[in-house]
Design a protein around this motif. Structure first.
Motif, PDB file in Angstrom:
ATOM      1  N   THR A 128       0.832  -1.204   0.000  1.00  0.00           N
ATOM      2  CA  THR A 128       0.000   0.000   0.000  1.00  0.00           C
ATOM      3  C   THR A 128       0.867   1.254   0.000  1.00  0.00           C
ATOM      4  N   GLY A 129       1.898   1.260   0.842  1.00  0.00           N
ATOM      5  CA  GLY A 129       2.799   2.410   0.893  1.00  0.00           C
ATOM      6  C   GLY A 129       3.531   2.615  -0.418  1.00  0.00           C
ATOM      7  N   ALA A 130       4.008   1.528  -1.012  1.00  0.00           N
ATOM      8  CA  ALA A 130       4.739   1.627  -2.278  1.00  0.00           C
ATOM      9  C   ALA A 130       3.831   2.158  -3.388  1.00  0.00           C
ATOM     10  N   LEU A 131       2.612   1.631  -3.449  1.00  0.00           N
ATOM     11  CA  LEU A 131       1.682   2.077  -4.489  1.00  0.00           C
ATOM     12  C   LEU A 131       1.234   3.517  -4.250  1.00  0.00           C
ATOM     13  N   GLY A 132       1.022   3.889  -2.988  1.00  0.00           N
ATOM     14  CA  GLY A 132       0.679   5.273  -2.681  1.00  0.00           C
ATOM     15  C   GLY A 132       1.793   6.223  -3.096  1.00  0.00           C
ATOM     16  N   LEU A 133       3.038   5.843  -2.815  1.00  0.00           N
ATOM     17  CA  LEU A 133       4.189   6.650  -3.219  1.00  0.00           C
ATOM     18  C   LEU A 133       4.216   6.827  -4.734  1.00  0.00           C
ATOM     19  N   ALA A 134       4.014   5.709  -5.459  1.00  0.00           N
ATOM     20  CA  ALA A 134       4.033   5.756  -6.920  1.00  0.00           C
ATOM     21  C   ALA A 134       2.925   6.641  -7.469  1.00  0.00           C
ATOM     22  N   MET A 135       1.726   6.511  -6.906  1.00  0.00           N
ATOM     23  CA  MET A 135       0.603   7.307  -7.405  1.00  0.00           C
ATOM     24  C   MET A 135       0.769   8.790  -7.097  1.00  0.00           C
ATOM     25  N   GLY A 136       1.371   9.107  -5.943  1.00  0.00           N
ATOM     26  CA  GLY A 136       1.656  10.509  -5.645  1.00  0.00           C
ATOM     27  C   GLY A 136       2.655  11.099  -6.621  1.00  0.00           C
ATOM     28  N   MET A 137       3.693  10.335  -6.937  1.00  0.00           N
ATOM     29  CA  MET A 137       4.678  10.788  -7.919  1.00  0.00           C
ATOM     30  C   MET A 137       4.023  10.979  -9.277  1.00  0.00           C
ATOM     31  N   GLN A 138       3.187  10.015  -9.673  1.00  0.00           N
ATOM     32  CA  GLN A 138       2.521  10.108 -10.972  1.00  0.00           C
ATOM     33  C   GLN A 138       1.598  11.315 -11.033  1.00  0.00           C
ATOM     34  N   ALA A 139       0.813  11.523  -9.972  1.00  0.00           N
ATOM     35  CA  ALA A 139      -0.150  12.625  -9.973  1.00  0.00           C
ATOM     36  C   ALA A 139       0.553  13.976 -10.114  1.00  0.00           C
ATOM     37  N   ALA A 140       1.644  14.168  -9.383  1.00  0.00           N
ATOM     38  CA  ALA A 140       2.353  15.450  -9.446  1.00  0.00           C
ATOM     39  C   ALA A 140       3.061  15.622 -10.789  1.00  0.00           C
ATOM     40  N   ALA A 141       3.610  14.535 -11.326  1.00  0.00           N
ATOM     41  CA  ALA A 141       4.267  14.612 -12.633  1.00  0.00           C
ATOM     42  C   ALA A 141       3.247  14.917 -13.727  1.00  0.00           C
ATOM     43  N   ALA A 142       2.075  14.289 -13.641  1.00  0.00           N
ATOM     44  CA  ALA A 142       1.010  14.555 -14.619  1.00  0.00           C
ATOM     45  C   ALA A 142       0.515  15.990 -14.491  1.00  0.00           C
ATOM     46  N   ARG A 143       0.421  16.475 -13.262  1.00  0.00           N
ATOM     47  CA  ARG A 143       0.002  17.863 -13.035  1.00  0.00           C
ATOM     48  C   ARG A 143       0.959  18.838 -13.706  1.00  0.00           C
ATOM     49  N   ILE A 145       2.689  18.291 -16.405  1.00  0.00           N
ATOM     50  CA  ILE A 145       2.494  18.246 -17.853  1.00  0.00           C
ATOM     51  C   ILE A 145       1.266  19.064 -18.248  1.00  0.00           C
ATOM     52  N   ALA A 146       0.346  19.223 -17.301  1.00  0.00           N
ATOM     53  CA  ALA A 146      -0.748  20.198 -17.416  1.00  0.00           C
ATOM     54  C   ALA A 146      -1.705  19.911 -18.563  1.00  0.00           C
ATOM     55  N   VAL A 147      -2.231  18.683 -18.592  1.00  0.00           N
ATOM     56  CA  VAL A 147      -3.315  18.368 -19.516  1.00  0.00           C
ATOM     57  C   VAL A 147      -4.618  18.685 -18.795  1.00  0.00           C
ATOM     58  N   LYS A 148      -5.353  19.648 -19.276  1.00  0.00           N
ATOM     59  CA  LYS A 148      -6.556  20.137 -18.590  1.00  0.00           C
ATOM     60  C   LYS A 148      -7.571  19.020 -18.384  1.00  0.00           C
ATOM     61  N   ASP A 149      -8.066  18.919 -17.139  1.00  0.00           N
ATOM     62  CA  ASP A 149      -9.142  17.998 -16.758  1.00  0.00           C
ATOM     63  C   ASP A 149      -8.740  16.530 -16.748  1.00  0.00           C
ATOM     64  N   VAL A 150      -7.455  16.218 -16.860  1.00  0.00           N
ATOM     65  CA  VAL A 150      -7.012  14.825 -16.777  1.00  0.00           C
ATOM     66  C   VAL A 150      -5.877  14.755 -15.760  1.00  0.00           C
ATOM     67  N   THR A 151      -6.241  14.420 -14.518  1.00  0.00           N
ATOM     68  CA  THR A 151      -5.237  14.363 -13.450  1.00  0.00           C
ATOM     69  C   THR A 151      -4.580  12.999 -13.353  1.00  0.00           C
ATOM     70  N   THR A 152      -5.174  11.989 -13.942  1.00  0.00           N
ATOM     71  CA  THR A 152      -4.772  10.567 -13.960  1.00  0.00           C
ATOM     72  C   THR A 152      -5.128   9.823 -12.686  1.00  0.00           C
ATOM     73  N   VAL A 153      -5.537  10.502 -11.608  1.00  0.00           N
ATOM     74  CA  VAL A 153      -5.812   9.772 -10.365  1.00  0.00           C
ATOM     75  C   VAL A 153      -7.233   9.973  -9.832  1.00  0.00           C
ATOM     76  N   VAL A 154      -7.915  11.040 -10.191  1.00  0.00           N
ATOM     77  CA  VAL A 154      -9.288  11.264  -9.729  1.00  0.00           C
ATOM     78  C   VAL A 154     -10.124  11.826 -10.874  1.00  0.00           C
ATOM     79  N   VAL A 155     -11.447  11.654 -10.765  1.00  0.00           N
ATOM     80  CA  VAL A 155     -12.322  12.173 -11.826  1.00  0.00           C
ATOM     81  C   VAL A 155     -13.478  13.010 -11.274  1.00  0.00           C
TER      82      VAL A 155
END
Length: 229
Positions: A128-143, A145-155
């Motif tokens: 759980t910790g490893a996956l949470g770490l990965a998803m946090g990294m992904q979310a901030a990296a995707a943010r 890149i700034a694709v409007k309305d696509v955060t990759t983690v929430v809708v």
């Protein structure tokens, strides 16, 4: 490598972020169904589960959501620190961060594979910790890149925009395709992740890892221009 024009990059980045949205649905399905009802990408869900769990409602977990929340924030902070001096868009640092995310997912799949569907509780918290770490990294990296309305983690915000800007909401329906796509893809990802759990708990994570690594490779090859960061 330089693409034809900025619109091409915007379209490509949208497709890549939508692919990551699909993989997030898979990862959350694995977390919720295979790791004691914990989301590792959807932190809103974790906060709600934690709030109810603190009162002992339906024997909901407490430690798991806390682990996911703390490590998600740590992952987001790491990406934020790495990308802070870099202009928005895809750079080598973006590739590195997404590559690390893919590596964490792959390593988690390898660690969980021998246990099938009966993962020991201590290992559940580690995963759980490893996956949470990965998803946090992904979310901030995707943010970044700034694709409007696509955060990759929430809708949730995506659904809000889809409804508010629709004809029923007295809008023009702009961006409805990407918004609807994000919602559908995270749902499909959850469906595929849940189906994969019937075969092996590690299968969904392995597929998600492959998606993230392919996204990182394509984004790197097609980034707008050589960069120094």
């Amino acid at each position: 490598m330089t693409a034809a024009n900025p619109t091409d990059h915007e379209r490509l980045h949208l497709m890549l972020m939508l692919a990551l949205t699909f993989s997030t649905g898979m990862i959350d399905a694995v977390g919720y169904l295979g790791l004691d009802r914990v989301f590792t990408g959807n932190m809103t869900g974790n906060v709600v589960i934690l709030g109810m769990g603190l009162l002992g409602a339906d024997h909901l977990p407490v430690l798991g959501p806390v682990v996911a929340l703390v490590l998600f924030m740590a992952g987001a902070a790491i990406s934020g620190r790495v990308l802070r001096p870099i202009p928005a868009g895809w750079t080598r640092r973006s590739t590195t961060l997404f590559g690390i995310v893919g590596g964490i997912l792959a390593a988690s799949a390898v660690v969980l594979a021998p246990f099938g569907g009966a993962v020991p509780l201590p290992l559940q918290y580690i995963a759980t910790g490893a996956l949470g770490l990965a998803m946090g990294m992904q979310a901030a990296a995707a943010r970044h890149i700034a694709v409007k309305d696509v955060t990759t983690v929430v809708v949730t915000s995506t659904l809000t925009g889809l409804a508010a800007d629709s004809v029923l909401g007295a809008g023009t329906g702009q961006l409805w395709k990407r918004r609807a796509g994000a919602v559908v893809l995270i749902g499909l990802g959850a469906l595929v992740g849940a189906a994969a759990l019937h075969i092996q708990i590690a299968l969904g994570l392995a597929i998600a890892a492959l998606i993230v690594i392919v996204v990182a490779a394509i984004g790197h090859v097609r980034k707008p221009a050589p960069d120094l960061a």
